[in-house]
Design a protein around this motif. Structure first.
Motif, PDB file in Angstrom:
ATOM      1  N   LEU A  12       0.863  -1.179   0.000  1.00 49.52           N
ATOM      2  CA  LEU A  12       0.000   0.000   0.000  1.00 49.52           C
ATOM      3  C   LEU A  12       0.900   1.230   0.000  1.00 49.52           C
ATOM      4  CD1 LEU A  12      -3.119   0.649   0.432  1.00 49.52           C
ATOM      5  CD2 LEU A  12      -2.543   0.861   2.859  1.00 49.52           C
ATOM      6  N   LEU A  13       0.762   2.108  -0.984  1.00 55.29           N
ATOM      7  CA  LEU A  13       1.518   3.355  -1.017  1.00 55.29           C
ATOM      8  C   LEU A  13       0.559   4.501  -0.732  1.00 55.29           C
ATOM      9  CD1 LEU A  13       3.894   2.849  -4.098  1.00 55.29           C
ATOM     10  CD2 LEU A  13       4.342   2.400  -1.668  1.00 55.29           C
ATOM     11  N   VAL A  14       0.849   5.250   0.323  1.00 50.56           N
ATOM     12  CA  VAL A  14      -0.041   6.334   0.760  1.00 50.56           C
ATOM     13  C   VAL A  14       0.613   7.665   0.408  1.00 50.56           C
ATOM     14  CG1 VAL A  14      -1.393   7.265   2.654  1.00 50.56           C
ATOM     15  CG2 VAL A  14      -0.808   4.833   2.634  1.00 50.56           C
ATOM     16  N   SER A  15      -0.068   8.441  -0.405  1.00 54.57           N
ATOM     17  CA  SER A  15       0.509   9.634  -1.017  1.00 54.57           C
ATOM     18  C   SER A  15       0.768  10.766  -0.029  1.00 54.57           C
ATOM     19  CB  SER A  15      -0.426  10.153  -2.111  1.00 54.57           C
ATOM     20  OG  SER A  15      -1.537  10.843  -1.539  1.00 54.57           O
ATOM     21  N   ASP A  16       1.471  11.768  -0.538  1.00 47.70           N
ATOM     22  CA  ASP A  16       1.582  13.034   0.177  1.00 47.70           C
ATOM     23  C   ASP A  16       0.331  13.866  -0.125  1.00 47.70           C
ATOM     24  OD1 ASP A  16       1.949  14.011  -2.415  1.00 47.70           O
ATOM     25  OD2 ASP A  16       4.087  14.403  -2.164  1.00 47.70           O
ATOM     26  N   VAL A  17       0.356  15.134   0.213  1.00 49.32           N
ATOM     27  CA  VAL A  17      -0.839  15.977   0.064  1.00 49.32           C
ATOM     28  C   VAL A  17      -1.241  16.197  -1.394  1.00 49.32           C
ATOM     29  CG1 VAL A  17      -0.404  17.175   2.231  1.00 49.32           C
ATOM     30  CG2 VAL A  17       0.470  18.154   0.102  1.00 49.32           C
ATOM     31  N   PHE A  18      -0.335  15.890  -2.333  1.00 50.52           N
ATOM     32  CA  PHE A  18      -0.638  16.112  -3.738  1.00 50.52           C
ATOM     33  C   PHE A  18      -1.423  14.967  -4.361  1.00 50.52           C
ATOM     34  CE2 PHE A  18       3.167  18.862  -3.165  1.00 50.52           C
ATOM     35  CZ  PHE A  18       2.519  20.073  -3.369  1.00 50.52           C
ATOM     36  N   PRO A  27      -4.725  13.024   8.745  1.00 51.41           N
ATOM     37  CA  PRO A  27      -4.181  11.662   8.639  1.00 51.41           C
ATOM     38  C   PRO A  27      -4.972  10.649   9.463  1.00 51.41           C
ATOM     39  CG  PRO A  27      -2.424  13.263   9.023  1.00 51.41           C
ATOM     40  CD  PRO A  27      -3.716  13.987   9.217  1.00 51.41           C
ATOM     41  N   ASP A  28      -5.685  11.123  10.490  1.00 47.66           N
ATOM     42  CA  ASP A  28      -6.499  10.195  11.289  1.00 47.66           C
ATOM     43  C   ASP A  28      -7.596   9.575  10.429  1.00 47.66           C
ATOM     44  OD1 ASP A  28      -7.619  12.731  11.051  1.00 47.66           O
ATOM     45  OD2 ASP A  28      -8.670  12.635  12.965  1.00 47.66           O
ATOM     46  N   GLN A  29      -8.171  10.362   9.517  1.00 48.07           N
ATOM     47  CA  GLN A  29      -9.171   9.810   8.604  1.00 48.07           C
ATOM     48  C   GLN A  29      -8.513   8.883   7.590  1.00 48.07           C
ATOM     49  OE1 GLN A  29     -12.596  10.035   8.760  1.00 48.07           O
ATOM     50  NE2 GLN A  29     -12.364   8.395   7.239  1.00 48.07           N
ATOM     51  N   GLY A  30      -7.308   9.246   7.172  1.00 47.02           N
ATOM     52  CA  GLY A  30      -6.568   8.378   6.268  1.00 47.02           C
ATOM     53  C   GLY A  30      -6.319   7.009   6.885  1.00 47.02           C
ATOM     54  N   PHE A  31      -6.054   6.984   8.170  1.00 51.47           N
ATOM     55  CA  PHE A  31      -5.849   5.727   8.887  1.00 51.47           C
ATOM     56  C   PHE A  31      -7.116   4.877   8.861  1.00 51.47           C
ATOM     57  CE2 PHE A  31      -6.081   3.834  13.325  1.00 51.47           C
ATOM     58  CZ  PHE A  31      -5.362   2.691  13.014  1.00 51.47           C
ATOM     59  N   GLU A  32      -8.261   5.500   9.118  1.00 47.69           N
ATOM     60  CA  GLU A  32      -9.528   4.763   9.080  1.00 47.69           C
ATOM     61  C   GLU A  32      -9.802   4.241   7.665  1.00 47.69           C
ATOM     62  OE1 GLU A  32     -11.252   3.948  11.729  1.00 47.69           O
ATOM     63  OE2 GLU A  32      -9.803   5.014  12.973  1.00 47.69           O
ATOM     64  N   ASP A  33      -9.526   5.076   6.661  1.00 51.49           N
ATOM     65  CA  ASP A  33      -9.740   4.654   5.281  1.00 51.49           C
ATOM     66  C   ASP A  33      -8.821   3.494   4.909  1.00 51.49           C
ATOM     67  OD1 ASP A  33     -11.618   6.663   5.041  1.00 51.49           O
ATOM     68  OD2 ASP A  33     -10.281   8.054   3.986  1.00 51.49           O
ATOM     69  N   ALA A  34      -7.581   3.555   5.395  1.00 52.78           N
ATOM     70  CA  ALA A  34      -6.609   2.500   5.075  1.00 52.78           C
ATOM     71  C   ALA A  34      -7.055   1.154   5.626  1.00 52.78           C
ATOM     72  CB  ALA A  34      -5.235   2.877   5.622  1.00 52.78           C
ATOM     73  N   LYS A  35      -7.675   1.146   6.773  1.00 55.99           N
ATOM     74  CA  LYS A  35      -8.149  -0.112   7.354  1.00 55.99           C
ATOM     75  C   LYS A  35      -9.181  -0.778   6.443  1.00 55.99           C
ATOM     76  CE  LYS A  35      -9.101   1.629  11.524  1.00 55.99           C
ATOM     77  NZ  LYS A  35      -9.521   1.636  12.941  1.00 55.99           N
ATOM     78  N   VAL A  36      -9.992   0.032   5.786  1.00 57.86           N
ATOM     79  CA  VAL A  36     -11.011  -0.502   4.874  1.00 57.86           C
ATOM     80  C   VAL A  36     -10.344  -1.146   3.658  1.00 57.86           C
ATOM     81  CG1 VAL A  36     -12.972   0.085   3.418  1.00 57.86           C
ATOM     82  CG2 VAL A  36     -12.701   1.208   5.638  1.00 57.86           C
ATOM     83  N   VAL A  37      -9.328  -0.471   3.108  1.00 65.53           N
ATOM     84  CA  VAL A  37      -8.625  -1.015   1.943  1.00 65.53           C
ATOM     85  C   VAL A  37      -7.873  -2.287   2.317  1.00 65.53           C
ATOM     86  CG1 VAL A  37      -6.785  -0.565   0.273  1.00 65.53           C
ATOM     87  CG2 VAL A  37      -8.477   1.203   0.761  1.00 65.53           C
ATOM     88  N   ILE A  38      -7.271  -2.302   3.488  1.00 71.51           N
ATOM     89  CA  ILE A  38      -6.553  -3.496   3.948  1.00 71.51           C
ATOM     90  C   ILE A  38      -7.514  -4.674   4.084  1.00 71.51           C
ATOM     91  CG2 ILE A  38      -5.396  -4.491   5.970  1.00 71.51           C
ATOM     92  CD1 ILE A  38      -3.936  -1.775   6.234  1.00 71.51           C
ATOM     93  N   ALA A  39      -8.702  -4.422   4.620  1.00 77.10           N
ATOM     94  CA  ALA A  39      -9.705  -5.490   4.730  1.00 77.10           C
ATOM     95  C   ALA A  39     -10.088  -6.015   3.347  1.00 77.10           C
ATOM     96  CB  ALA A  39     -10.933  -4.976   5.467  1.00 77.10           C
ATOM     97  N   ALA A  40     -10.196  -5.107   2.375  1.00 70.94           N
ATOM     98  CA  ALA A  40     -10.542  -5.521   1.014  1.00 70.94           C
ATOM     99  C   ALA A  40      -9.429  -6.368   0.405  1.00 70.94           C
ATOM    100  CB  ALA A  40     -10.810  -4.297   0.150  1.00 70.94           C
ATOM    101  N   LEU A  41      -8.179  -6.009   0.681  1.00 65.45           N
ATOM    102  CA  LEU A  41      -7.047  -6.790   0.183  1.00 65.45           C
ATOM    103  C   LEU A  41      -7.053  -8.197   0.782  1.00 65.45           C
ATOM    104  CD1 LEU A  41      -4.194  -4.116   0.270  1.00 65.45           C
ATOM    105  CD2 LEU A  41      -5.071  -5.277  -1.763  1.00 65.45           C
TER     106      LEU A  41
END
Length: 238
Positions: free
Chosen positions: A43-49, A98-112
């Motif tokens: 999983l690659l998590v981008s910068d602000v761009f 980034p706290d929301q990004g963490f919650e979103d990442a958990k969803v993607v990890i579950a999908a993987l």
């Protein structure tokens, strides 16, 4: 994430091509590259761009070529920061913590995991590094790499539970070498966690994905960081 360095050299989005493709995963638009049958994902998590940055996608393709199923999610929900925009970064970040990004990442990890992935590594750039360190604190992933991190604190290091690599820049107000060395000291106190810390000389915040293609030294430093990241994933996921 105040200060001009976070917004230096914004990416050129005219060329959004790559070897991969965009599809939905876990309800998020994701740039995906690599063998779909692989049980090893990165999983690659981008910068602000944001996830459309051409050099980030190029890096995703490079990691995918090593046999990983690489996912670059749009955790900014189609609203990346735009340098010199009327909306200051300080205002933008209120809607993109980034706290929301963490919650979103958990969803993607579950999908993987639902598609058969058994091991996941995560690399985070600037804003994304805070997302990744949170994943590492709760062992949602098996290996972590932080590149020119923002928002990351020494206390985060005390809580990390998985192998972690930190690649810092010599010229960086968000995570200056002094802070990166504090990260290193905190990790040394956790011998049960494999850790690698490196400060790249002569480069500035964002150098790994926002470099000048015509600057041979900059390209060499970026490629070195890419190899360090890939080597970490190969060591701990394969």
């Amino acid at each position: 994430m105040s200060g001009p360095e976070c917004c230096q050299n914004p990416p050129n989005y005219l060329n959004r091509g790559g070897d991969g493709h965009v599809q939905q995963l876990g309800g998020f638009n994701c740039y995906i590259s690599g063998p779909s049958h692989s049980t090893l994902a990165v999983l690659l998590v981008s910068d602000v761009f944001g996830y459309e940055a051409p050099k980030l996608r190029k890096l995703a393709d490079k990691v995918a070529a090593a046999g990983f199923y690489v996912v670059v999610p749009d955790f900014l929900h189609g609203d990346p920061h735009v340098a010199n925009d009327e909306r200051p970064l300080e205002e933008w970040i209120k809607d993109h913590g980034p706290d929301q990004g963490f919650e979103d990442a958990k969803v993607v990890i579950a999908a993987l995991k639902s598609k058969g992935v058994t091991k996941i590594g995560a690399g985070g750039f600037c804003w994304g590094a805070k997302v990744v360190v949170e994943l590492a604190k709760y062992a949602y992933i098996q290996a972590a790499v932080l590149l020119h991190p923002s928002f990351v604190a020494v206390d985060d290091m005390h809580a990390v539970k998985v192998p972690i690599s930190i690649l810092g820049a010599e010229i960086d107000r968000r995570s200056p070498p002094e802070l990166v060395k504090q990260f290193q000291m905190a990790l040394r106190a956790k011998p049960e966690v494999d850790a690698f810390v490196k400060i790249f000389p002569g480069v500035a915040h964002g150098w790994s994905v926002r470099y000048n293609d015509e600057d041979e030294v900059a390209v060499k430093s970026a490629e070195e960081s890419h190899q360090d990241m890939l080597g970490w994933f190969e060591k701990h996921l394969k």
